[in-house]
Design an enzyme around this catalytic site. Structure first.
Site, PDB file in Angstrom:
ATOM      1  N   SER A 181      41.229 -21.698  31.910  1.00  0.00           N
ATOM      2  CA  SER A 181      42.502 -21.835  32.735  1.00  0.00           C
ATOM      3  C   SER A 181      43.486 -22.579  31.733  1.00  0.00           C
ATOM      4  O   SER A 181      43.047 -23.788  30.931  1.00  0.00           O
ATOM      5  CB  SER A 181      42.367 -22.352  34.003  1.00  0.00           C
TER       6      SER A 181
ATOM      7  N   GLY B  43      51.175 -29.965  31.931  1.00  0.00           N
ATOM      8  CA  GLY B  43      51.540 -30.524  33.324  1.00  0.00           C
ATOM      9  C   GLY B  43      51.579 -29.516  34.198  1.00  0.00           C
ATOM     10  O   GLY B  43      52.255 -29.301  35.116  1.00  0.00           O
TER      11      GLY B  43
ATOM     12  N   ASN C 136      43.177 -19.993  39.263  1.00  0.00           N
ATOM     13  CA  ASN C 136      42.882 -21.154  39.161  1.00  0.00           C
ATOM     14  C   ASN C 136      43.850 -21.968  40.018  1.00  0.00           C
ATOM     15  O   ASN C 136      45.110 -21.711  39.953  1.00  0.00           O
ATOM     16  CB  ASN C 136      43.137 -22.032  37.643  1.00  0.00           C
TER      17      ASN C 136
ATOM     18  N   ASN D 252      41.385 -26.854  40.765  1.00  0.00           N
ATOM     19  CA  ASN D 252      41.625 -27.757  39.642  1.00  0.00           C
ATOM     20  C   ASN D 252      41.909 -29.137  40.216  1.00  0.00           C
ATOM     21  O   ASN D 252      42.799 -29.509  40.518  1.00  0.00           O
ATOM     22  CB  ASN D 252      42.862 -27.300  38.842  1.00  0.00           C
TER      23      ASN D 252
ATOM     24  N   CYS E 103      43.168 -32.245  36.280  1.00  0.00           N
ATOM     25  CA  CYS E 103      44.287 -32.046  35.588  1.00  0.00           C
ATOM     26  C   CYS E 103      44.645 -33.420  35.176  1.00  0.00           C
ATOM     27  O   CYS E 103      45.220 -34.355  35.948  1.00  0.00           O
ATOM     28  CB  CYS E 103      45.588 -31.212  35.914  1.00  0.00           C
TER      29      CYS E 103
ATOM     30  N   ILE F 164      33.848 -28.662  31.308  1.00  0.00           N
ATOM     31  CA  ILE F 164      34.841 -29.978  31.556  1.00  0.00           C
ATOM     32  C   ILE F 164      36.139 -29.498  31.598  1.00  0.00           C
ATOM     33  O   ILE F 164      36.411 -28.612  30.366  1.00  0.00           O
ATOM     34  CB  ILE F 164      34.536 -31.021  30.881  1.00  0.00           C
TER      35      ILE F 164
ATOM     36  N   GLY G 168      35.201 -26.893  24.160  1.00  0.00           N
ATOM     37  CA  GLY G 168      35.215 -26.831  22.442  1.00  0.00           C
ATOM     38  C   GLY G 168      34.242 -25.666  21.983  1.00  0.00           C
ATOM     39  O   GLY G 168      33.908 -25.446  20.972  1.00  0.00           O
TER      40      GLY G 168
ATOM     41  N   GLY H  46      38.554 -21.633  25.741  1.00  0.00           N
ATOM     42  CA  GLY H  46      39.970 -22.225  25.807  1.00  0.00           C
ATOM     43  C   GLY H  46      40.724 -22.529  24.650  1.00  0.00           C
ATOM     44  O   GLY H  46      41.148 -21.390  24.106  1.00  0.00           O
ATOM     45  N   THR H  47      40.532 -23.662  24.035  1.00  0.00           N
ATOM     46  CA  THR H  47      41.326 -23.924  22.873  1.00  0.00           C
ATOM     47  C   THR H  47      41.340 -23.117  21.872  1.00  0.00           C
ATOM     48  O   THR H  47      42.010 -22.805  21.064  1.00  0.00           O
ATOM     49  CB  THR H  47      40.994 -25.373  22.507  1.00  0.00           C
TER      50      THR H  47
END
Lengths: 271, 313
Positions: free
Chosen positions: B32, B82, B109, B137, B140, B201, B254, B275-276
């Site tokens: 997400s 945010g 999400n 979630n 955050c 995580i 990661g 994700g990233t």
């Protein structure tokens, strides 16, 4: 649904054809990317990906030139951090990961025979070259006002593209106008039918102020710290004034990478 | 059938997994906040995904934080977006119909500032047949109220889970924060509240200072730290959690390569999220699926459960 698309964008390993310093801390790099050169529009950018594992974000760099004939893209970038430092060391024949052209570029004026004013500040001058070339094809006469702290660049290329070039610097020089691009425009009474600007935000705000006083508008290319650079992460946003379907004005947070980077000066919330 | 699913069939490898009763064609999902159907789909076939985990959606639109929202760090990044999102109504109208054309499962999400807000968003989307699961979630780090406050307190975590469970017509997965001393305590609280799965995580709290500008790089000062640099922390937490609860774990943190995904599966994750890595490589999630497939072929694993059972950790 009708708008379902097959994946049409990609990241390729593009061969570096040249990568040379053109001013202090400023590098001009040309890469082979025939498909991207075909698609590119003035005002768009490409994500350039550093090879180092520790650098995980792309560097969005605006397209300075795209030549369909030679199948090349040219970028002009400032060496400002570890990513651009890495790019600056690339030699011809090495490769660099480059994304498809991204974002919404400058909208082209519909008529011909108009006068366009192109305003570039620092590396913000880069997209003005591609724009000047495309405007020339449409028979639009360009005046480029380019501003630099010290050493100017791309003046010859802009002249070769048919533009009248006026250069300003922050250092006194017999060859250049001393002061800001807006000072220069005021003193030289520079005006046109349409305006395009790219550079630091304070410069863009001053340019908008200048054209607004004349009852005109300007297309500005904004800069913001980006994450993904293609619209997925919502890292880069700017506040944009829009009208809803009932004509009421409202402020929306738009993605600089996807909805921009080019917006109308009158849409941007400058303060 | 997608290109990679075809290849898996040719290899005689079954990539499918079960996540809280939802059958995924393969274990590689998005994470997400790093996926948007139209944008991500420009770079790859969304049908390759095990599940599309969509960006946090709240009952009403949220404008998110001021910029800069992004900072790069050594082997990672910080974000303080945010949870900017157009709200559940717009999600239902614009994102879901588009996404449902693809042959993948949709995990939505959900974000909120309060239990009532989480419940309201779930209520607004409960009857959408396209959604296979809700991911709540509670972790955050970039919102002042709600968010991580629920994910760092076991009592609150259990309460939000049980309240959402009361109204949800779909399986509920709770997304956990690593910003706690013992993540298994929160995972057990979610399980006690009736969670069908946990995902972990979320990002670690981090900070970066711009030495040239002499200020915090992020407008919000602190933000969520993600990327390959956090992988060992994430892997450890997934391993601990998988042993502590009996509900499935969606592992992330990661993951950049197929072998990273294999490590998370080996540590006890039922499926993984990328994700990233999608920022370093827009089509990373498909590349990782492909690399996982090749890894399985090289190691003679015919299914994900064979892979998981081959490890003794």
């Amino acid at each position: 649904m009708s708008d379902r698309k097959i994946p049409e964008k990609s990241v390729i390993a593009a061969e570096v054809l040249s990568n040379e310093k053109i001013a202090g801390g400023i590098i001009k790099m040309t890469v082979a990317a025939p498909q991207f050169a075909e698609e590119a529009q003035p005002g768009q950018f490409c994500n350039l990906y550093p090879a180092a594992d520790r650098l995980i974000l792309p560097r969005p760099v605006s397209i300075c030139d795209a030549e369909k004939e030679s199948g090349t893209l040219t970028f002009v970038y400032a060496v400002v951090g570890a990513g651009t430092e890495e790019f600056s060391k690339l030699k011809s024949g090495q490769s660099l990961r480059v994304s498809s052209p991204l974002g919404k570029g400058f909208r082209m004026p519909s008529g011909t025979g108009q006068k366009a004013v192109l305003i570039g500040g620092g590396v913000g001058t880069a997209p003005m070259l591609f724009l000047a070339k495309e405007l020339k094809k449409r028979n639009i006469h360009c005046t480029a006002v380019t501003g630099f702290r010290r050493e100017p660049f791309l003046s010859q290329e802009l002249k070769a593209a048919g533009a009248r070039v006026i250069t300003t610097t922050d250092l006194p020089s017999p060859d250049y106008f001393l002061g800001t691009v807006v000072d220069c425009m005021e003193i030289n009474e520079i005006s046109g039918d349409c305006y395009f600007a790219c550079g630091p935000r304070p410069m863009l705000a001053a340019v908008f102020d200048y054209v607004q006083k004349r009852g005109q508008d300007v297309q500005v290319s904004l800069e913001e710290r980006m994450g993904c650079g293609y619209g997925a992460c919502v890292g880069c946003v700017c506040d944009i004034r829009e009208k809803d379907k009932d004509g009421r004005e409202q402020i929306q947070r738009r993605k600089v990478c996807k909805d921009g980077p080019v917006f109308m000066g009158s849409e941007v919330i400058w303060s | 059938m997608t290109q990679l699913d075809q290849k898996a069939a040719e290899y005689g490898i079954d990539l499918s997994v079960d996540l809280a009763g939802v059958r995924l064609t393969n274990p590689v999902c998005t994470a997400s906040g790093t996926f948007s159907a139209r944008e991500s789909g420009q770079f790859y076939d969304i049908s390759e995904l095990g599940a599309a985990v969509t960006k946090g959606v709240s009952a009403v639109p949220w404008t998110g934080n001021d910029t800069p929202r992004i900072a790069e760090t050594y082997g990672g990044m910080l974000n303080s977006v945010g949870l900017q999102n157009p709200g559940a109504e717009a999600y239902r109208r614009d994102e879901l119909p588009y996404l449902s054309q693809f042959d993948t499962k949709i995990i939505t999400n959900i974000a909120g500032h309060s239990i009532e807000e989480y419940c309201e968003a779930v209520r607004m989307l409960n009857d959408c047949p396209e959604i296979s699961m809700f991911e709540i979630n509670i972790s955050c780090p970039n919102v002042s109220e709600g968010g991580m406050a629920f994910g760092t307190d076991p009592v609150m975590a259990e309460r939000v889970t049980s309240e959402v469970k009361k109204i949800s017509s779909k399986p509920v997965m709770i997304k956990l924060s690593p910003n706690v001393t013992d993540i298994t305590e929160i995972a057990r609280a979610a399980e006690a509240g009736g969670a069908d799965a946990v995902s972990l995580i979320n990002t670690l709290m981090g900070m970066h200072i711009d030495l040239k500008k002499r200020r915090a790089t992020l407008a919000r000062k602190t933000g969520g730290f993600s990327g390959p640099a956090i992988r060992p922390v994430a892997l450890r937490m997934v391993w601990e959690t998988a042993q502590a609860v009996s509900i499935p774990v969606l592992g992330m943190g990661g993951i950049c390569r197929g072998t990273d995904a294999a490590e998370f599966l080996a540590a006890g994750a039922s499926a993984v999220s990328v994700g990233t890595a999608a920022l370093s490589d827009p089509a990373a999630v498909v590349r990782i699926k492909s690399e996982l497939l090749e890894y399985m072929k090289e190691n003679g694993f015919a299914s994900i459960s064979e892979l998981k059972h081959a490890f003794h950790i």
